[in-house]
Structures are given as C-alpha cells and as structure tokens.
Design a protein around this motif. Sequence first.
Motif, PDB file in Angstrom:
ATOM      1  N   GLY A 107       0.817  -1.214   0.000  1.00 42.30           N
ATOM      2  CA  GLY A 107       0.000   0.000   0.000  1.00 42.30           C
ATOM      3  C   GLY A 107       0.845   1.256   0.000  1.00 42.30           C
ATOM      4  N   PRO A 108       0.250   2.384   0.389  1.00 46.50           N
ATOM      5  CA  PRO A 108       0.965   3.665   0.386  1.00 46.50           C
ATOM      6  C   PRO A 108       2.245   3.637   1.222  1.00 46.50           C
ATOM      7  N   ARG A 109       2.283   2.801   2.252  1.00 43.52           N
ATOM      8  CA  ARG A 109       3.470   2.706   3.102  1.00 43.52           C
ATOM      9  C   ARG A 109       4.478   1.675   2.592  1.00 43.52           C
ATOM     10  N   GLY A 110       4.176   1.086   1.410  1.00 40.73           N
ATOM     11  CA  GLY A 110       5.055   0.058   0.872  1.00 40.73           C
ATOM     12  C   GLY A 110       4.622  -1.323   1.324  1.00 40.73           C
ATOM     13  N   PRO A 111       5.254  -2.359   0.794  1.00 40.88           N
ATOM     14  CA  PRO A 111       4.856  -3.725   1.146  1.00 40.88           C
ATOM     15  C   PRO A 111       5.251  -4.082   2.576  1.00 40.88           C
ATOM     16  N   ARG A 112       4.369  -4.768   3.243  1.00 37.05           N
ATOM     17  CA  ARG A 112       4.645  -5.236   4.595  1.00 37.05           C
ATOM     18  C   ARG A 112       3.760  -6.450   4.868  1.00 37.05           C
ATOM     19  N   TYR A 113       4.256  -7.316   5.734  1.00 37.34           N
ATOM     20  CA  TYR A 113       3.486  -8.501   6.085  1.00 37.34           C
ATOM     21  C   TYR A 113       2.233  -8.106   6.853  1.00 37.34           C
ATOM     22  N   THR A 114       1.212  -8.928   6.704  1.00 34.50           N
ATOM     23  CA  THR A 114      -0.058  -8.628   7.360  1.00 34.50           C
ATOM     24  C   THR A 114       0.112  -8.465   8.864  1.00 34.50           C
ATOM     25  N   GLU A 115       0.917  -9.342   9.478  1.00 34.33           N
ATOM     26  CA  GLU A 115       1.079  -9.266  10.931  1.00 34.33           C
ATOM     27  C   GLU A 115       1.836  -8.018  11.373  1.00 34.33           C
ATOM     28  N   ASP A 116       2.521  -7.363  10.430  1.00 36.59           N
ATOM     29  CA  ASP A 116       3.234  -6.122  10.762  1.00 36.59           C
ATOM     30  C   ASP A 116       2.376  -4.882  10.522  1.00 36.59           C
ATOM     31  N   SER A 117       1.168  -5.070  10.017  1.00 33.30           N
ATOM     32  CA  SER A 117       0.283  -3.939   9.736  1.00 33.30           C
ATOM     33  C   SER A 117      -0.425  -3.485  11.014  1.00 33.30           C
ATOM     34  N   SER A 118      -1.015  -2.316  10.943  1.00 36.52           N
ATOM     35  CA  SER A 118      -1.752  -1.796  12.099  1.00 36.52           C
ATOM     36  C   SER A 118      -3.049  -2.571  12.268  1.00 36.52           C
ATOM     37  N   ARG A 119      -3.630  -2.442  13.453  1.00 35.46           N
ATOM     38  CA  ARG A 119      -4.876  -3.139  13.733  1.00 35.46           C
ATOM     39  C   ARG A 119      -5.971  -2.691  12.766  1.00 35.46           C
ATOM     40  N   ASP A 148      -7.740   2.277  -0.601  1.00 34.63           N
ATOM     41  CA  ASP A 148      -6.602   3.191  -0.461  1.00 34.63           C
ATOM     42  C   ASP A 148      -5.503   2.869  -1.453  1.00 34.63           C
ATOM     43  N   GLY A 149      -5.840   2.036  -2.434  1.00 40.51           N
ATOM     44  CA  GLY A 149      -4.853   1.671  -3.439  1.00 40.51           C
ATOM     45  C   GLY A 149      -3.974   0.504  -3.035  1.00 40.51           C
ATOM     46  N   SER A 150      -4.217  -0.047  -1.859  1.00 36.49           N
ATOM     47  CA  SER A 150      -3.408  -1.178  -1.409  1.00 36.49           C
ATOM     48  C   SER A 150      -3.807  -2.455  -2.142  1.00 36.49           C
ATOM     49  N   THR A 151      -2.858  -3.363  -2.227  1.00 35.05           N
ATOM     50  CA  THR A 151      -3.107  -4.679  -2.801  1.00 35.05           C
ATOM     51  C   THR A 151      -2.670  -5.737  -1.798  1.00 35.05           C
ATOM     52  N   VAL A 152      -3.560  -6.683  -1.554  1.00 38.60           N
ATOM     53  CA  VAL A 152      -3.229  -7.787  -0.657  1.00 38.60           C
ATOM     54  C   VAL A 152      -2.741  -8.951  -1.511  1.00 38.60           C
ATOM     55  N   TRP A 153      -1.478  -9.321  -1.319  1.00 38.40           N
ATOM     56  CA  TRP A 153      -0.882 -10.406  -2.083  1.00 38.40           C
ATOM     57  C   TRP A 153      -0.990 -11.709  -1.291  1.00 38.40           C
TER      58      TRP A 153
END
Length: 373
Positions: A298-310, A328-333
């Motif tokens: 997403g806007p903050r760059g790629p990150r693992y789901t568990e590292d994302s905010s609640r 928000d333009g994010s893509t879930v891979w």
Amino acid sequence: MKSPLIAIIVALGAAFSTYADVLKIKKDAPKQYVVKKGDTLWDISGVYLNEPWLWPELWQLNPQINNPHLIYPGDALALIYDAQGNPRLVINKAYRKLSPQGRITPKGKNAITTLPLEMIRPYITYEQAINSDDIKAKPYILGANENTKTQTLGHILYVKGDLKLHQAYAIYHKGKPYLDPETGRVLANRAAYVGMARAFRKGDAANGEPASVRVESVKREIKQGDFLLPAMEGQMLPAYFNMHRPTQAVLGYVIASPSDSREFSTMDVVVLNLGSEQQVEVGHVLDIERQSPSVIDGPRGPRYTEDSSRFEKLISNANEFFGAEPDDGSTVWKMPKEKVGELIVFKVYDNVSYALITKNQHPIRVGDIAVIH
C-alpha cells in the motif's frame, strides 16, 4: 546368497515405472556402499537419492537379487548403469569373496528393514487413536484390591466387562481429543498406554461380578476408568512398507504430535487429520507444505499482514470477506504455498494417522499442510 531387499520391488515396480526417466543419483553418491548394522532401506536410499521413497526404482530388473529386503550388514552394494543409462544397485560379489566381514556376517533376523523401526515402535506399542464411542464399549477399571494411586506389579484390578481367562490386556488412559483444525470435530481420542495385566477371573457383568486382572507391568499411573484392549490389538507394525505416492489428490494438516511438541524435524512422528476414510494408506508418501505469509502493498510500501496496524488488518479482513479491493490503493498479495518436507504414513485409523517425517528444509509445525496435488 539370496539377498532380501526386493519384495518391495515386485510390489512397487509398476507403481514407480513412471519415475524411471527422472531418477537422479546424488552427485556425491559413492560407487560402493557397505551395509552397516542398524542401516535401513531408507538410510541407504538417502545415500543415493534425494527422494528415498523412489528406492525400488534403483533395484528394478536386478537379476542378482531375488528379494531386496534381505540385505545384511557386510554386504557391499555397487552402483552401476544399465545399457539405457539407468542407475542400478547390485551386490558386489567380489567384495564378499575378499572381505572377512562379508564371510562372517550373520543372517536371518539381522536383515535390514525399510524404515527405522526403533524410531516408530514406541508410537505403535504405547500410542493409539480410538473413537470415543469405541472407548465407551471397552472393559474399564473399577478399582483395585488396595486404595493406592500407583498400582504396582502383582496388584489386582477389578474390571467392568467380561474378559478371556489368562488373556493379557494392555491398559490405556483416555487422553486429549484430536480435533480437525477446520471444523473442530473430534476425529479420535489419544489413548496412552499405562500398563499390562493378565485376567485370572473372567467376570460376569450381567450379574454384577467384575473381572479380575493382575498387573504385570506399569509404565505410568493406572487410574479408575482406564480401559483395556487385548495386548497386541493395534500394536502390530509391518517391518516393510509399500512406499508409494497416493494415486488421488490428498489434502490434510499436521494436527498434533505424541510428544506434544510444536516443532518437529526429520525422524519425528506427527499426527495427521487424514485416515482410511480419506483413502490414506500405510506407506503413503506425502509432501509437507506451508502457506507463505500474505503481504499488503500500500501507500506505506509492502509489509506482512502481521506487521500492519490493527485498523489495516480490520480493513483487509473485511475486504477479503466481501471480496472487495482496498480503497486506499493497497493490494493484498496471497503468497503461494511452499514445500518444506516429506513424510511417510505408518499407522492409519478412520480419520487420523501417524506419520514419520523423512525430510525437512525448515522446522515442521502443527498446522503445516500434508498434501499430494
């Protein structure tokens, strides 16, 4: 000498014929291997092959060996290639003539086995997986001739149920249930061996007379309510396995281990939520796969789901539930599953089975996938 390693070949020759053109020998495989005491067919397979369960292909059409199960310590195996360039293992008879070790090697019961039986024997001798309804129908312990918590050799136990006079009975404690990870359904109950006893009174349950047994061995505390099975019921194990891939797709999970560990490695035993009702058989070789973690890009760059905010996790889960794309333009891979090991099934019940891990690239965990596509 007739070398006992080939019974497995005759049974498996047709099943493995499709793999003949892909059989690959390890680059560091020796030209000759001398069988050692304690070796198994699986051990020797691993010396030559990356996939030991393809062992029979290495012995196919071998005119020297009538039964590949009867290889003994001291036998020398030579790696050769036939006219078509296929690798084959044969007995090096010249070595046997020249080697004193080869001449004095004892025969008979010392022939090597397919799998390391010492590794899995405790899970045959001391472990069962039994349906709760079946347990309810078994004879069970009412009490003892002494009100003590630990019954020892010679103590008398009184049993509800009719027993066979002089029959030996294994005593089991009903343990935790094995649950299906997707449905929560109880697949079977773990039954842990606690001791052995022999009946000296048959009993007459219809007239309220208990059967009586005398304790002959104790592994752990025997309790009221523990149930009895004939001594060898469910404890038999073939010395040789028809190792093969299933012919149909299989999908299940590692749901537990008899040791109650959470991570496992090669030669550890695990429990699968697969059994005869899922067409799983003794000797089936399955891959172990693990789901790679999802990534939110997403806007903050790629990150693992568990590292994302609640909040991001909440939105991601909601979008996944409704099949919507993030706004928000994010893509879930959704990442693929990757193979992390292999296992071989050695004991099968209706809906669960015990399996031995034969290869792993990473620690195997509860929740990993047992699969054949």
